[in-house]
Design an enzyme around this catalytic site. Structure first.
Site, PDB file in Angstrom:
ATOM      1  N   LYS A  70       0.806  -1.229   0.000  1.00 22.65           N
ATOM      2  CA  LYS A  70       0.000   0.000   0.000  1.00 22.65           C
ATOM      3  C   LYS A  70       0.837   1.277   0.000  1.00 22.65           C
ATOM      4  O   LYS A  70       0.409   2.295  -0.516  1.00 22.65           O
ATOM      5  CB  LYS A  70      -0.960   0.018   1.198  1.00 22.65           C
ATOM      6  CG  LYS A  70      -2.134  -0.929   1.027  1.00 22.65           C
ATOM      7  CD  LYS A  70      -3.082  -0.828   2.207  1.00 22.65           C
ATOM      8  CE  LYS A  70      -4.336  -1.641   1.960  1.00 22.65           C
ATOM      9  NZ  LYS A  70      -5.306  -1.511   3.034  1.00 22.65           N
ATOM     10  N   ARG A 156       1.970  -1.141  20.301  1.00 26.03           N
ATOM     11  CA  ARG A 156       3.091  -1.907  20.858  1.00 26.03           C
ATOM     12  C   ARG A 156       4.401  -1.136  20.695  1.00 26.03           C
ATOM     13  O   ARG A 156       5.176  -1.007  21.620  1.00 26.03           O
ATOM     14  CB  ARG A 156       3.116  -3.239  20.083  1.00 26.03           C
ATOM     15  CG  ARG A 156       4.267  -4.110  20.323  1.00 26.03           C
ATOM     16  CD  ARG A 156       4.118  -5.394  19.533  1.00 26.03           C
ATOM     17  NE  ARG A 156       4.240  -5.203  18.078  1.00 26.03           N
ATOM     18  CZ  ARG A 156       4.234  -6.173  17.195  1.00 26.03           C
ATOM     19  NH1 ARG A 156       4.088  -7.414  17.606  1.00 26.03           N
ATOM     20  NH2 ARG A 156       4.350  -5.929  15.910  1.00 26.03           N
ATOM     21  N   LEU A 229     -11.637  -3.927  13.028  1.00 26.51           N
ATOM     22  CA  LEU A 229     -11.494  -3.978  11.565  1.00 26.51           C
ATOM     23  C   LEU A 229     -11.394  -5.399  11.026  1.00 26.51           C
ATOM     24  O   LEU A 229     -11.510  -5.626   9.830  1.00 26.51           O
ATOM     25  CB  LEU A 229     -10.253  -3.197  11.108  1.00 26.51           C
ATOM     26  CG  LEU A 229     -10.177  -1.708  11.412  1.00 26.51           C
ATOM     27  CD1 LEU A 229      -9.153  -1.056  10.493  1.00 26.51           C
ATOM     28  CD2 LEU A 229     -11.512  -1.009  11.252  1.00 26.51           C
ATOM     29  N   TYR A 231     -12.404  -9.006   9.884  1.00 25.63           N
ATOM     30  CA  TYR A 231     -13.673  -9.551   9.382  1.00 25.63           C
ATOM     31  C   TYR A 231     -13.681 -11.078   9.378  1.00 25.63           C
ATOM     32  O   TYR A 231     -14.701 -11.693   9.081  1.00 25.63           O
ATOM     33  CB  TYR A 231     -14.023  -9.001   8.001  1.00 25.63           C
ATOM     34  CG  TYR A 231     -12.875  -9.006   7.021  1.00 25.63           C
ATOM     35  CD1 TYR A 231     -12.565 -10.130   6.285  1.00 25.63           C
ATOM     36  CD2 TYR A 231     -12.106  -7.862   6.843  1.00 25.63           C
ATOM     37  CE1 TYR A 231     -11.514 -10.126   5.401  1.00 25.63           C
ATOM     38  CE2 TYR A 231     -11.050  -7.849   5.948  1.00 25.63           C
ATOM     39  CZ  TYR A 231     -10.759  -8.997   5.236  1.00 25.63           C
ATOM     40  OH  TYR A 231      -9.710  -8.991   4.360  1.00 25.63           O
TER      41      TYR A 231
HETATM   42  P1  NAP Z   1      -0.014  -3.269   9.550  1.00 22.93           P
HETATM   43  O1  NAP Z   1       0.306  -2.075   8.743  1.00 22.93           O
HETATM   44  O2  NAP Z   1       0.891  -4.454   9.496  1.00 22.93           O
HETATM   45  O3  NAP Z   1      -0.182  -2.781  11.087  1.00 22.93           O
HETATM   46  C1  NAP Z   1      -0.448  -3.669  12.117  1.00 22.93           C
HETATM   47  C2  NAP Z   1      -0.524  -2.944  13.467  1.00 22.93           C
HETATM   48  O4  NAP Z   1      -0.861  -3.909  14.454  1.00 22.93           O
HETATM   49  C3  NAP Z   1       0.779  -2.290  13.889  1.00 22.93           C
HETATM   50  O5  NAP Z   1       0.486  -1.164  14.656  1.00 22.93           O
HETATM   51  C4  NAP Z   1       1.423  -3.373  14.766  1.00 22.93           C
HETATM   52  O6  NAP Z   1       2.219  -2.845  15.815  1.00 22.93           O
HETATM   53  C5  NAP Z   1       0.208  -4.000  15.411  1.00 22.93           C
HETATM   54  N1  NAP Z   1       0.479  -5.417  15.686  1.00 22.93           N
HETATM   55  C6  NAP Z   1       0.762  -6.390  14.799  1.00 22.93           C
HETATM   56  N2  NAP Z   1       0.956  -7.557  15.426  1.00 22.93           N
HETATM   57  C7  NAP Z   1       0.823  -7.298  16.755  1.00 22.93           C
HETATM   58  C8  NAP Z   1       0.930  -8.097  17.925  1.00 22.93           C
HETATM   59  N3  NAP Z   1       1.215  -9.390  17.850  1.00 22.93           N
HETATM   60  N4  NAP Z   1       0.723  -7.507  19.131  1.00 22.93           N
HETATM   61  C9  NAP Z   1       0.431  -6.185  19.210  1.00 22.93           C
HETATM   62  N5  NAP Z   1       0.327  -5.374  18.136  1.00 22.93           N
HETATM   63  C10 NAP Z   1       0.514  -5.939  16.922  1.00 22.93           C
HETATM   64  O7  NAP Z   1      -1.444  -3.859   9.153  1.00 22.93           O
HETATM   65  P2  NAP Z   1      -2.724  -3.021   8.654  1.00 22.93           P
HETATM   66  O8  NAP Z   1      -2.734  -2.942   7.190  1.00 22.93           O
HETATM   67  O9  NAP Z   1      -2.792  -1.778   9.445  1.00 22.93           O
HETATM   68  O10 NAP Z   1      -3.924  -4.011   9.045  1.00 22.93           O
HETATM   69  C11 NAP Z   1      -4.261  -4.211  10.390  1.00 22.93           C
HETATM   70  C12 NAP Z   1      -5.541  -5.027  10.528  1.00 22.93           C
HETATM   71  O11 NAP Z   1      -6.635  -4.322   9.934  1.00 22.93           O
HETATM   72  C13 NAP Z   1      -5.494  -6.401   9.844  1.00 22.93           C
HETATM   73  O12 NAP Z   1      -6.132  -7.323  10.688  1.00 22.93           O
HETATM   74  C14 NAP Z   1      -6.287  -6.183   8.564  1.00 22.93           C
HETATM   75  O13 NAP Z   1      -6.899  -7.372   8.109  1.00 22.93           O
HETATM   76  C15 NAP Z   1      -7.335  -5.174   9.040  1.00 22.93           C
HETATM   77  N6  NAP Z   1      -7.870  -4.364   7.928  1.00 22.93           N
HETATM   78  C16 NAP Z   1      -9.203  -4.473   7.648  1.00 22.93           C
HETATM   79  C17 NAP Z   1      -9.750  -3.730   6.613  1.00 22.93           C
HETATM   80  C18 NAP Z   1     -11.217  -3.849   6.299  1.00 22.93           C
HETATM   81  O14 NAP Z   1     -11.641  -3.425   5.223  1.00 22.93           O
HETATM   82  N7  NAP Z   1     -12.014  -4.375   7.194  1.00 22.93           N
HETATM   83  C19 NAP Z   1      -8.935  -2.859   5.862  1.00 22.93           C
HETATM   84  C20 NAP Z   1      -7.579  -2.760   6.178  1.00 22.93           C
HETATM   85  C21 NAP Z   1      -7.048  -3.533   7.226  1.00 22.93           C
HETATM   86  P3  NAP Z   1       3.743  -2.361  15.635  1.00 22.93           P
HETATM   87  O15 NAP Z   1       3.670  -0.977  15.023  1.00 22.93           O
HETATM   88  O16 NAP Z   1       4.264  -2.366  17.005  1.00 22.93           O
HETATM   89  O17 NAP Z   1       4.393  -3.353  14.715  1.00 22.93           O
END
Ligand code: NAP
Length: 284
Positions: A70, A156, A229, A231
């Site tokens: 992205k 975190r 978020l 699903y």
């Molecule tokens: P990302 O950029 O990888 O960010 C993940 C975030 O979660 C970061 O802040 C990370 O913390 C934290 N995290 C990851 N693993 C963790 C753990 N084990 N313990 C604590 N914190 C943790 O991912 P993203 O694109 O933001 O997506 C995040 C979630 O949103 C996913 O589940 C995705 O499926 C969902 N999502 C849903 C939609 C929808 O349309 N419903 C759209 C987009 C995303 P750090 O910064 O410390 O690494």
């Protein structure tokens, strides 16, 4: 009557074998009987530049972009829409006259279920955001854009939360952004005066089914709206707790379909109607 030339749409990502986007977009295409096809393109980061080049050469109409591309994809685009530039991530690319334009539809996809489903008005609301990744950036943009007055980001890794504050705070003087890494004590302080809590971490997803993003020991006021978020599964452990506690809650399904509907509009000029969106939501 269908045209002869089929127009190609697609999804670009690294682990997209379980993505629902092909199903959602193919449902839109079938419903409106237009000559398009939506295909998944599962690639590695080393193939990104080459694949985008080939999309351009093949005059593909457009594509969605998901993790981990992205942000990385931006440098290969000719122009980026204002909101996508502010968020720093795109999820939709449209090709027009040989040029690639980037958009972000996640932020409006996030807003719609709150506004339409729960009549939520963002103005002057206080919100807690758990996580500080790509999705959190789109959500924080949506919250600021809606008029929220305070956003508390818990993550975190403090550095990543601070980076979000640094990108948004100066441009948004009307909304106070605070960032935290230590959870419990600060959450306890913030939770009682918050209107909405959004989980943007993957904790509770199929990948971490037994994890929760919010400590069991912190009280969840029942007036709080809880938005996860994730699903899949439909209800994470955290949402099950919220439901039991009497909170209004949302999972990420409607956001997923609304962001897809917006992307579909950008490619085809067709705005999927509510009945179709509801039908798809019932099926996934
Ligand atoms: P990302 O950029 O990888 O960010 C993940 C975030 O979660 C970061 O802040 C990370 O913390 C934290 N995290 C990851 N693993 C963790 C753990 N084990 N313990 C604590 N914190 C943790 O991912 P993203 O694109 O933001 O997506 C995040 C979630 O949103 C996913 O589940 C995705 O499926 C969902 N999502 C849903 C939609 C929808 O349309 N419903 C759209 C987009 C995303 P750090 O910064 O410390 O690494």
């Amino acid at each position: 009557m269908m045209e002869n030339n089929i127009r190609v749409l697609g999804l670009l990502g690294e682990h997209i074998e379980n993505s629902l986007s092909p199903f959602i977009h193919q449902s839109f295409i079938n419903y409106y009987q237009i000559n398009y096809v939506y295909l998944p393109f599962q690639i590695t980061q080393f193939e990104l530049e080459e694949v985008i080049k080939s999309f351009k050469e093949s005059k593909m109409r457009g594509f969605n972009v998901t993790n981990p591309f992205k942000e990385k994809v931006i440098k290969f685009l000719d122009d980026v829409d204002r909101s996508a530039a502010d968020i720093g991530a795109i999820n939709t690319v449209v090709q027009k006259d040989g040029k690639l334009y980037g958009y972000n539809t996640d932020w409006s996809g996030f807003q719609r279920p709150l506004q339409d489903g729960l009549s939520f008005n963002f103005v002057d609301k206080r919100v807690i955001v758990l996580g500080a990744g790509g999705a959190a950036r789109a959500i924080i943009y949506a919250l600021i854009n809606g008029g929220c007055s305070e956003i508390s980001v818990f993550n975190r890794n403090y550095k990543n939360a601070l980076a979000i504050k640094n990108s948004f705070q100066k441009k948004s003087p009307g909304c106070q952004i605070e960032v935290f890494s230590s959870f419990k004590k600060e959450l306890e302080k913030k939770i009682n005066c918050s209107d909405l809590l959004v989980n943007t971490t993957p904790l509770g997803s199929w990948y971490y089914p037994d994890s929760v993003p919010f400590p069991e020991s912190v009280n969840l006021p029942s007036s709080l709206i809880v938005y996860d978020l994730i699903y899949y599964p439909d209800k994470t452990l955290f949402l099950k707790r919220a439901e039991k506690n009497g909170n209004r809650f949302l999972n990420g399904k409607a956001m997923l379909v609304y962001q897809a509907a917006k992307s579909f509009f950008l490619w085809t000029g067709i705005e999927p109607e509510q009945g179709l969106i509801d039908e798809i939501l019932n099926k996934i």
